[in-house]
Design a protein around this motif. Structure first.
Motif, mmCIF file in Angstrom:
data_model
loop_
_atom_site.group_PDB
_atom_site.id
_atom_site.type_symbol
_atom_site.label_atom_id
_atom_site.label_comp_id
_atom_site.label_asym_id
_atom_site.label_seq_id
_atom_site.Cartn_x
_atom_site.Cartn_y
_atom_site.Cartn_z
ATOM 1 N N ASP A 30 0.832 -1.208 0.000
ATOM 2 C CA ASP A 30 0.000 0.000 0.000
ATOM 3 C C ASP A 30 0.866 1.256 0.000
ATOM 4 O OD1 ASP A 30 -2.302 -1.543 0.029
ATOM 5 O OD2 ASP A 30 -2.641 -1.316 2.189
ATOM 6 N N ARG A 31 1.929 1.249 0.803
ATOM 7 C CA ARG A 31 2.815 2.418 0.853
ATOM 8 C C ARG A 31 3.545 2.614 -0.469
ATOM 9 N NH1 ARG A 31 3.724 0.243 6.025
ATOM 10 N NH2 ARG A 31 5.734 -0.593 5.388
ATOM 11 N N VAL A 32 3.966 1.514 -1.095
ATOM 12 C CA VAL A 32 4.644 1.605 -2.399
ATOM 13 C C VAL A 32 3.694 2.177 -3.443
ATOM 14 C CG1 VAL A 32 5.600 0.241 -4.296
ATOM 15 C CG2 VAL A 32 6.362 -0.181 -1.960
ATOM 16 N N ALA A 33 2.462 1.719 -3.462
ATOM 17 C CA ALA A 33 1.486 2.222 -4.429
ATOM 18 C C ALA A 33 1.247 3.718 -4.219
ATOM 19 C CB ALA A 33 0.177 1.441 -4.311
ATOM 20 N N ALA A 34 1.128 4.132 -2.967
ATOM 21 C CA ALA A 34 0.930 5.553 -2.676
ATOM 22 C C ALA A 34 2.147 6.365 -3.096
ATOM 23 C CB ALA A 34 0.640 5.747 -1.187
ATOM 24 N N ALA A 35 3.335 5.838 -2.860
ATOM 25 C CA ALA A 35 4.561 6.543 -3.248
ATOM 26 C C ALA A 35 4.683 6.631 -4.766
ATOM 27 C CB ALA A 35 5.789 5.839 -2.664
ATOM 28 N N GLN A 36 4.294 5.577 -5.478
ATOM 29 C CA GLN A 36 4.351 5.618 -6.934
ATOM 30 C C GLN A 36 3.387 6.665 -7.483
ATOM 31 O OE1 GLN A 36 3.627 1.443 -7.706
ATOM 32 N NE2 GLN A 36 5.787 1.079 -8.165
ATOM 33 N N LEU A 37 2.201 6.757 -6.905
ATOM 34 C CA LEU A 37 1.241 7.772 -7.325
ATOM 35 C C LEU A 37 1.792 9.168 -7.041
ATOM 36 C CD1 LEU A 37 -1.525 8.635 -8.375
ATOM 37 C CD2 LEU A 37 -2.407 8.327 -6.049
ATOM 38 N N GLU A 41 2.642 12.106 -9.822
ATOM 39 C CA GLU A 41 2.091 13.452 -9.723
ATOM 40 C C GLU A 41 3.200 14.494 -9.620
ATOM 41 O OE1 GLU A 41 -0.502 13.082 -6.374
ATOM 42 O OE2 GLU A 41 -2.122 12.194 -7.554
ATOM 43 N N ALA A 42 4.267 14.181 -8.909
ATOM 44 C CA ALA A 42 5.388 15.116 -8.778
ATOM 45 C C ALA A 42 6.082 15.323 -10.117
ATOM 46 C CB ALA A 42 6.384 14.596 -7.734
ATOM 47 N N VAL A 43 6.247 14.262 -10.890
ATOM 48 C CA VAL A 43 6.871 14.379 -12.216
ATOM 49 C C VAL A 43 6.012 15.255 -13.124
ATOM 50 C CG1 VAL A 43 7.470 13.096 -14.312
ATOM 51 C CG2 VAL A 43 8.204 12.247 -12.077
ATOM 52 N N LEU A 44 4.689 15.051 -13.088
ATOM 53 C CA LEU A 44 3.793 15.887 -13.900
ATOM 54 C C LEU A 44 3.898 17.354 -13.481
ATOM 55 C CD1 LEU A 44 0.605 13.629 -14.104
ATOM 56 C CD2 LEU A 44 2.264 14.096 -15.925
ATOM 57 N N ALA A 45 3.926 17.620 -12.180
ATOM 58 C CA ALA A 45 4.043 18.995 -11.693
ATOM 59 C C ALA A 45 5.370 19.610 -12.116
ATOM 60 C CB ALA A 45 3.891 19.027 -10.169
ATOM 61 N N LEU A 46 6.454 18.846 -12.041
ATOM 62 C CA LEU A 46 7.769 19.337 -12.454
ATOM 63 C C LEU A 46 7.782 19.662 -13.941
ATOM 64 C CD1 LEU A 46 10.758 19.936 -11.993
ATOM 65 C CD2 LEU A 46 11.204 17.476 -12.309
#
Length: 68
Positions: A30-37, A41-46
């Protein structure tokens, strides 16, 4: 009728350990999935920020370059 004997105490302990480990893996998944999301999102924002900066720079050239 077959009398089922109780499992060996060590087997009970090992079964509990396996159960704890399985739940730990699920929580980690669950933590890995949240981190991947979050990473996506961070890559898109960058990428968006870089595009906006590039557009701003193109629309606002450095005035010092005009003096040369």
């Amino acid at each position: 009728m077959i009398d089922e004997a109780e499992p060996h105490p060590k087997l009970v302990q090992l079964n509990e350990l396996v159960g704890f480990c399985e739940r730990r893996v699920l929580r980690a998944d669950d933590r890995v999935a949240a981190a991947q999301l979050e990473h996506s999102e961070a890559v898109l924002a960058l990428n968006d920020a870089n595009k906006r900066r590039a557009h701003w720079i193109a629309a606002n050239p450095d005035p010092q370059m005009e003096l040369i």
